[in-house]
Design a protein around this motif. Sequence first.
Motif, short mmCIF file in Angstrom:
data_model
loop_
_atom_site.label_atom_id
_atom_site.label_comp_id
_atom_site.label_asym_id
_atom_site.label_seq_id
_atom_site.Cartn_x
_atom_site.Cartn_y
_atom_site.Cartn_z
N GLN A 156 0.83 -1.21 0.00
CA GLN A 156 0.00 0.00 0.00
C GLN A 156 0.86 1.25 0.00
N VAL A 157 1.93 1.22 0.79
CA VAL A 157 2.82 2.36 0.87
C VAL A 157 3.52 2.56 -0.47
N ASP B 269 2.51 1.55 -3.43
CA ASP B 269 1.53 2.00 -4.41
C ASP B 269 1.19 3.47 -4.26
N ALA B 270 1.20 3.98 -3.04
CA ALA B 270 0.91 5.40 -2.82
C ALA B 270 1.95 6.28 -3.52
N PHE B 271 3.19 5.79 -3.58
CA PHE B 271 4.26 6.56 -4.22
C PHE B 271 4.33 6.34 -5.73
N THR B 272 3.98 5.15 -6.20
CA THR B 272 4.21 4.84 -7.62
C THR B 272 3.11 4.04 -8.30
N GLY B 273 2.05 3.71 -7.58
CA GLY B 273 1.02 2.82 -8.12
C GLY B 273 0.14 3.43 -9.17
N GLN B 274 -0.72 2.60 -9.71
CA GLN B 274 -1.64 3.02 -10.76
C GLN B 274 -2.95 3.58 -10.21
N VAL B 275 -3.21 3.37 -8.93
CA VAL B 275 -4.47 3.78 -8.33
C VAL B 275 -4.22 4.86 -7.29
#
Length: 155
Positions: free
Chosen positions: A97-98, A100-106
């Motif tokens: 989750q962390v 993804d917050a920096f580089t994710g698609q959502v």
Amino acid sequence: MQDDADRTLGSEVGVDPSYICRVVSGERIPSWPVTRRLALALAADPEEILPLWRSARGYDTTAGAADLQAALRGLRTAAASPDTGLLAERTQLAKGQVEDAFTGQVLPDWDTTSAIVTALNREPELLRPLWISARAAALAQETGSTCTISAGAFG
């Protein structure tokens, strides 16, 4: 109180060391040219800091998830780039989750965003206008709608 690091950085950026202290403590938001020079002096990408700077200045922004992620990466850089595992531990979020917050698609939800910003020793409300704008853009993309009301109209 000024230290050698503030004097060195102030000299490199071309501002008084006491101003560096006030910027670091959050008392002042520097102009974009000073912010850009600070980012370069600290080996950070100014473009990653720009969305955060615009939000802190209260400028209308039509941000997307990438802008929010860039702002989060800028905050992470300002916090001496803590490891995502450490941030996961501090936030009680999954490491994915962390990341993804920096580089994710959502776009991360507000609770996730707020927890990460808090773990980076910053006030979450600083990023709220940027998150709201990114959320509005994501909703518009999902629905195919084009909203002409600025995110700033919602507080």
